[in-house]
Design a protein around this motif. Structure first.
Motif, mmCIF file in Angstrom:
data_model
loop_
_atom_site.group_PDB
_atom_site.id
_atom_site.type_symbol
_atom_site.label_atom_id
_atom_site.label_comp_id
_atom_site.label_asym_id
_atom_site.label_seq_id
_atom_site.Cartn_x
_atom_site.Cartn_y
_atom_site.Cartn_z
ATOM 1 N N VAL A 79 18.864 -53.042 -17.253
ATOM 2 C CA VAL A 79 19.492 -54.165 -17.951
ATOM 3 C C VAL A 79 20.926 -54.360 -17.462
ATOM 4 N N LEU A 80 21.673 -53.255 -17.349
ATOM 5 C CA LEU A 80 23.049 -53.340 -16.871
ATOM 6 C C LEU A 80 23.116 -53.882 -15.447
ATOM 7 N N SER A 81 22.138 -53.517 -14.632
ATOM 8 C CA SER A 81 22.113 -54.010 -13.254
ATOM 9 C C SER A 81 21.986 -55.530 -13.218
ATOM 10 N N PHE A 82 21.100 -56.073 -14.051
ATOM 11 C CA PHE A 82 20.929 -57.526 -14.062
ATOM 12 C C PHE A 82 22.187 -58.212 -14.590
ATOM 13 N N MET A 83 22.790 -57.646 -15.631
ATOM 14 C CA MET A 83 24.020 -58.230 -16.162
ATOM 15 C C MET A 83 25.124 -58.211 -15.116
ATOM 16 N N THR A 84 25.183 -57.141 -14.327
ATOM 17 C CA THR A 84 26.204 -57.029 -13.286
ATOM 18 C C THR A 84 25.959 -58.016 -12.163
ATOM 19 N N LYS A 85 24.696 -58.237 -11.818
ATOM 20 C CA LYS A 85 24.394 -59.240 -10.789
ATOM 21 C C LYS A 85 24.928 -60.603 -11.224
ATOM 22 N N LEU A 86 24.747 -60.942 -12.500
ATOM 23 C CA LEU A 86 25.234 -62.215 -13.008
ATOM 24 C C LEU A 86 26.757 -62.290 -13.000
ATOM 25 N N SER A 87 27.408 -61.256 -13.517
ATOM 26 C CA SER A 87 28.851 -61.314 -13.706
ATOM 27 C C SER A 87 29.641 -61.049 -12.439
ATOM 28 N N ARG B 62 30.876 -58.314 -23.862
ATOM 29 C CA ARG B 62 32.068 -59.179 -23.842
ATOM 30 C C ARG B 62 32.712 -59.205 -22.459
ATOM 31 N N LYS B 63 32.809 -58.044 -21.835
ATOM 32 C CA LYS B 63 33.464 -57.975 -20.527
ATOM 33 C C LYS B 63 32.607 -58.606 -19.435
ATOM 34 N N HIS B 64 31.292 -58.456 -19.537
ATOM 35 C CA HIS B 64 30.419 -59.123 -18.573
ATOM 36 C C HIS B 64 30.542 -60.640 -18.710
ATOM 37 N N LEU C 69 31.794 -63.145 -15.784
ATOM 38 C CA LEU C 69 30.911 -64.211 -15.336
ATOM 39 C C LEU C 69 31.649 -65.544 -15.337
ATOM 40 N N TRP C 70 32.362 -65.829 -16.399
ATOM 41 C CA TRP C 70 33.107 -67.083 -16.495
ATOM 42 C C TRP C 70 34.210 -67.136 -15.439
ATOM 43 N N ARG C 71 34.961 -66.041 -15.292
ATOM 44 C CA ARG C 71 36.054 -66.020 -14.322
ATOM 45 C C ARG C 71 35.524 -66.148 -12.887
ATOM 46 N N ARG C 72 34.412 -65.493 -12.590
ATOM 47 C CA ARG C 72 33.839 -65.607 -11.246
ATOM 48 C C ARG C 72 33.390 -67.038 -10.973
#
Length: 323
Positions: free
Chosen positions: A137-145, A222-224, A228-231
């Protein structure tokens, strides 16, 4: 190139000497960072270590793994090291794998390498199921963010980086604790640095993790979302405005318009007890469907936009031209 190893030290006195002794001769310097360890690991290393490559550094207050690594990174850059490899002192990272992490950097094929415990099915056989699911799950969230769709296992702390790339990072702004590895990927993406995974097996020693999932999960989400928004703003509005920007903007507007119109017409139909006509339903559904297609196209564009040209190559060329 001169290679250094950074070892964050916090409650690792049982294993750290064995980790140091297993580091091969290709390494020029070893930075052991006592991060205000209650076991006084820095003093322990100074008293029992006989390797002349070891430099013990001290943080007067506990700054987390990120703070310890920033201390080591600054020392490595001051000593003109070319590559810094992070190896934890708890015995869960095999120093014999170090050449595999360094090789892509030496060949100019990557700026940053990191371990991946999911590359081979055999590598995850000893991993607890809940940890396996959580990392997925964290891997997918990191790919997005972070935008690195080609990497897996973002919380893996076995990493290597070129110091010329480190010099471009805002080290003072890096996350200090459990989000450090993910924040590194986010910062590297803003530089368009190339990141590669290195296959490795998962090893679990008798160290107790200080990570409490229930406590850090809301913070991670929250940090992801923030990254994501900043990227998105950096890559698709400020730094460049491209077809991906158009896909995302029109997609979001169409989905929003269809949802708002459909909601209004549904409320009106409910209150007036008059069923909505098929035309009204289509007017609400069509923008949503088209908008979703636009957002899928944006996602496809973002996946294909992963950096492929190592930043270190251009930095090395610039350094040679200045000389």
């Amino acid at each position: 190139m001169k290679i250094a190893v950074a070892i964050p030290c916090y409650k690792v006195t049982q294993h750290v000497l064995g980790v140091i002794s297993a580091i091969g001769p290709q390494v020029h310097a070893i930075y052991a960072v006592d991060d205000a360890c209650p076991q006084d690991s820095g003093r322990f290393i100074e008293e029992h270590n006989h390797d002349p490559r070891v430099h013990v550094l001290y943080n007067l207050e506990n700054r987390g793994v990120g703070g310890a690594m920033v201390t080591a990174y600054r020392a490595a850059m001051a000593d003109d090291m070319d590559i810094v490899v992070k190896i934890d002192g708890d015995g869960q990272m095999d120093p014999a794998l170090l050449p595999f992490f360094v090789h892509p950097l030496l060949q100019g094929k990557a700026d940053y390498t990191k371990g991946n415990r999911f590359f081979r099915p055999e590598s995850v056989q000893g991993m607890p199921p809940i940890r396996l699911f959580g990392n997925a799950v964290l891997s997918f969230m990191t790919k997005l963010s972070c935008g690195y769709w080609n990497v897996m296992d973002p919380t893996n702390g076995y990493t290597a980086i070129r110091t010329c790339v480190l010099a471009e990072l805002p080290l003072d702004k890096l996350e200090r604790r459990y989000f450090f590895e993910t924040d590194m990927l986010f910062r590297l993406n803003t530089l368009r640095a190339v990141v590669r995974d290195v296959p490795m097996d998962s090893v679990y020693a008798d160290e107790e993790s200080n990570l409490k999932v229930g406590k850090v999960l809301p913070e991670f989400l929250r940090k992801h979302a923030s990254r994501l928004w900043r990227r998105y703003v950096y890559n698709y509005l400020i730094r460049d405005f491209n077809v991906g920007s158009l896909y995302s903007i029109f997609g979001a507007l169409l989905v929003l318009a269809g949802t708002v119109f459909g909601t209004i017409r549904w409320l009106d139909s409910t209150l007036s007890h008059n069923p909505a006509t098929s035309g009204t339903v289509m007017l609400a559904a069509l923008p949503i469907l088209i908008g979703i297609q636009f957002l899928i196209a944006f996602l496809h564009y973002d996946v294909s936009n992963v950096p492929t040209e190592p930043l270190s190559q251009s930095l090395d060329r610039s350094a040679r031209e200045e000389q």
